[in-house]
Design an enzyme around this catalytic site. Structure first.
Site, PDB file in Angstrom:
ATOM      1  N   LYS A 116       0.838  -1.212   0.000  1.00  0.00           N
ATOM      2  CA  LYS A 116       0.000   0.000   0.000  1.00  0.00           C
ATOM      3  C   LYS A 116       0.866   1.252   0.000  1.00  0.00           C
ATOM      4  CE  LYS A 116      -4.246  -1.331  -0.145  1.00  0.00           C
ATOM      5  NZ  LYS A 116      -4.785  -2.282   0.784  1.00  0.00           N
ATOM      6  N   LYS A 203       0.755 -11.313  -9.509  1.00  0.00           N
ATOM      7  CA  LYS A 203      -0.338 -11.792  -8.649  1.00  0.00           C
ATOM      8  C   LYS A 203      -1.716 -11.379  -9.161  1.00  0.00           C
ATOM      9  CE  LYS A 203      -2.351 -11.212  -4.175  1.00  0.00           C
ATOM     10  NZ  LYS A 203      -2.473 -10.354  -3.013  1.00  0.00           N
ATOM     11  N   LYS A 206      -7.737  -8.696  -6.401  1.00  0.00           N
ATOM     12  CA  LYS A 206      -8.974  -7.946  -6.615  1.00  0.00           C
ATOM     13  C   LYS A 206      -8.705  -6.473  -6.904  1.00  0.00           C
ATOM     14  CE  LYS A 206     -10.584 -10.996  -3.180  1.00  0.00           C
ATOM     15  NZ  LYS A 206     -11.029 -11.259  -1.841  1.00  0.00           N
TER      16      LYS A 206
HETATM   17  P1  TYM Z   1      -7.477 -12.453   0.487  1.00  0.00           P
HETATM   18  O1  TYM Z   1      -8.896 -12.102   0.616  1.00  0.00           O
HETATM   19  O2  TYM Z   1      -6.581 -11.493  -0.218  1.00  0.00           O
HETATM   20  O3  TYM Z   1      -7.316 -13.848  -0.242  1.00  0.00           O
HETATM   21  C1  TYM Z   1      -7.964 -15.020   0.238  1.00  0.00           C
HETATM   22  C2  TYM Z   1      -7.101 -16.228  -0.032  1.00  0.00           C
HETATM   23  O4  TYM Z   1      -6.767 -16.299  -1.422  1.00  0.00           O
HETATM   24  C3  TYM Z   1      -5.349 -16.342  -1.567  1.00  0.00           C
HETATM   25  N1  TYM Z   1      -4.976 -15.579  -2.776  1.00  0.00           N
HETATM   26  C4  TYM Z   1      -4.068 -15.993  -3.654  1.00  0.00           C
HETATM   27  N2  TYM Z   1      -3.306 -17.090  -3.668  1.00  0.00           N
HETATM   28  C5  TYM Z   1      -2.472 -17.228  -4.711  1.00  0.00           C
HETATM   29  N3  TYM Z   1      -2.394 -16.375  -5.762  1.00  0.00           N
HETATM   30  C6  TYM Z   1      -3.146 -15.276  -5.786  1.00  0.00           C
HETATM   31  N4  TYM Z   1      -3.070 -14.453  -6.816  1.00  0.00           N
HETATM   32  C7  TYM Z   1      -4.030 -15.026  -4.695  1.00  0.00           C
HETATM   33  N5  TYM Z   1      -4.898 -14.044  -4.372  1.00  0.00           N
HETATM   34  C8  TYM Z   1      -5.457 -14.394  -3.189  1.00  0.00           C
HETATM   35  C9  TYM Z   1      -4.776 -15.682  -0.326  1.00  0.00           C
HETATM   36  O5  TYM Z   1      -3.455 -16.122  -0.099  1.00  0.00           O
HETATM   37  C10 TYM Z   1      -5.763 -16.174   0.713  1.00  0.00           C
HETATM   38  O6  TYM Z   1      -5.426 -17.467   1.126  1.00  0.00           O
HETATM   39  N6  TYM Z   1      -5.546 -11.492   4.938  1.00  0.00           N
HETATM   40  C11 TYM Z   1      -6.298 -12.479   4.206  1.00  0.00           C
HETATM   41  C12 TYM Z   1      -7.630 -12.828   4.847  1.00  0.00           C
HETATM   42  C13 TYM Z   1      -7.466 -13.291   6.250  1.00  0.00           C
HETATM   43  C14 TYM Z   1      -6.943 -14.543   6.660  1.00  0.00           C
HETATM   44  C15 TYM Z   1      -6.966 -14.520   8.074  1.00  0.00           C
HETATM   45  C16 TYM Z   1      -6.474 -15.657   5.964  1.00  0.00           C
HETATM   46  C17 TYM Z   1      -7.768 -12.569   7.360  1.00  0.00           C
HETATM   47  N7  TYM Z   1      -7.469 -13.309   8.472  1.00  0.00           N
HETATM   48  C18 TYM Z   1      -6.508 -15.607   8.803  1.00  0.00           C
HETATM   49  C19 TYM Z   1      -6.029 -16.739   6.717  1.00  0.00           C
HETATM   50  C20 TYM Z   1      -6.041 -16.701   8.115  1.00  0.00           C
HETATM   51  C21 TYM Z   1      -6.542 -11.915   2.828  1.00  0.00           C
HETATM   52  O7  TYM Z   1      -6.501 -10.744   2.599  1.00  0.00           O
HETATM   53  O8  TYM Z   1      -6.874 -12.833   1.903  1.00  0.00           O
END
Ligand code: TYM
Length: 352
Positions: A116, A203, A206
């Site tokens: 960010k 990557k 969203k």
């Molecule tokens: P988020 O919402 O960005 O993504 C959710 C899950 O999808 C995986 N992911 C990816 N993996 C590989 N390549 C990509 N391009 C890609 N985009 C997304 C993320 O690694 C994730 O597993 N901080 C987390 C949400 C969260 C969380 C937690 C996860 C909050 N508390 C506790 C696990 C445990 C997040 O922003 O995920």
């Protein structure tokens, strides 16, 4: 002799729709573990979404839609405990306690915060509140999510690996200072993947507008896949291997993404046939795109159908959220109580 069930936890922010990175790098693992009698907790991180979403209707709608997509993908709210993060407000208390032992320097090295910062430097007028206290503390709240249910395994994509490592570090620090109150999860394994974006960037994400979504209809899929940049000259592959991890990094951006998708979705002989065509050279990207689009649409069709099933309406979702909040709350309160006692604060407010 009874053995303890493995505790699995993962989460997702309710921003936009579920994309292929989310599905293939996180949800597929949960689906597999759901079949193996693990205790699975899967939640929608609506507190975390507050670092970017500010519209109250949007956050509610996106959270429910994300939960509906979970169900459409095969997550089962009876076998797995699927809940909304804010239905477990004691997570915020645990985050507060963990924040007391977390160094700011550690947080400033967090990937989400650093990304960010870089975006803000590139575009100082970017919307939102990118340098909030909540954003800096994002990994602490994430550690609380993980530690509160005493997770053993946290299936996430490679982009979240560092955050899970921070959760392990925070738990170890807490235990060494106050006694063994927290269960330390296992580090994220080598199998954690990162799916590149349709624009060929490292990557799919969203906020980068480069996603392929599970709810994309055939027309949208075709449009997105056609738009993948393939005009760069193919580079000769140095590897003999046919594995995507070996060949994709050697291909120009968009082409690599198409091959990765084909490997995930198509039968192996189709994938290998296209690898052979790449090695042989020539112009075949039109055919490759048509094949990828076809397999993506085929994969999406049953998910879209279940998503639109009127039985999975808001009432159904609110009902299972209520039930699952009841299941996870005692587990979470016990962890918070252990931490309060370990630190030595308050009376046992949570005890019946
Ligand atoms: P988020 O919402 O960005 O993504 C959710 C899950 O999808 C995986 N992911 C990816 N993996 C590989 N390549 C990509 N391009 C890609 N985009 C997304 C993320 O690694 C994730 O597993 N901080 C987390 C949400 C969260 C969380 C937690 C996860 C909050 N508390 C506790 C696990 C445990 C997040 O922003 O995920």
């Amino acid at each position: 002799m009874s053995t303890k069930r493995e505790v699995i936890l993962s989460g997702i922010r309710p921003t936009g729709r579920l994309h292929y990175g989310n599905y293939f790098c996180a949800i597929t693992h949960i689906l597999r573990l759901q079949e193996q009698d693990a205790q699975c907790y899967y939640f929608v991180a609506d507190y975390h979404a507050l670092t970017t979403i500010t519209d109250r209707r949007e956050i509610y709608r996106d959270t429910l839609n994300m939960l509906r997509t979970y169900v459409a993908c095969g997550l089962d709210p009876i076998r797995s405990t699927i809940y909304r993060q804010s239905d477990l407000p004691c997570t915020a208390e645990l985050a507060l306690l963990l924040g007391m032992i977390t160094n700011i320097g550690h947080l400033e090295r967090g990937t989400t915060y650093k990304d960010k910062m870089l975006k803000l430097e590139a575009d100082p007028r970017a919307e939102g509140n990118p340098l909030s206290y909540g954003l800096l503390g994002y990994p602490v709240l994430m550690a609380a999510d993980i530690l509160i249910v005493r997770a053993d395994v946290v299936p996430v994509g490679d982009d979240q690996r560092q955050h899970v490592e921070m959760a392990c570090d925070i738990a170890e620090k807490f235990n060494s200072r106050f006694g063994e109150a927290l269960h330390v999860p296992r580090a994220v394994g080598r199998e954690a993947m990162r799916l590149p974006g349709l624009d060929g960037s490292s990557k799919m994400g969203k906020s980068d507008n480069n996603t392929l979504d599970l709810l994309d209809n055939p027309q949208t899929v075709l449009q997105k896949i056609k738009g993948v940049e393939t005009s760069t000259d193919p580079r000769p592959l140095e590897t003999e291997s046919n594995e995507p991890d070996a060949i994709v990094p050697q291909m120009p951006g968009g082409v690599g993404v198409l091959y990765r998708l084909l490997h995930l979705l198509a039968p192996q002989d189709v994938y290998l046939d296209f690898v052979g065509q790449y090695r042989a050279g020539g112009k075949f990207y039109g055919k490759l795109k048509a094949a990828v689009a076809e397999h993506v649409s085929k994969f999406n069709a049953p998910v879209i159908e279940r998503y639109n099933n009127p039985a999975f309406n808001d009432d159904y979702i609110e009902d299972f959220l209520r039930e699952n909040a009841k299941k996870v709350t005692p587990v979470a309160l016990e962890t918070v109580e252990r931490c309060r006692e370990a630190i030595g604060i308050g009376h046992s407010l949570y005890r019946a």
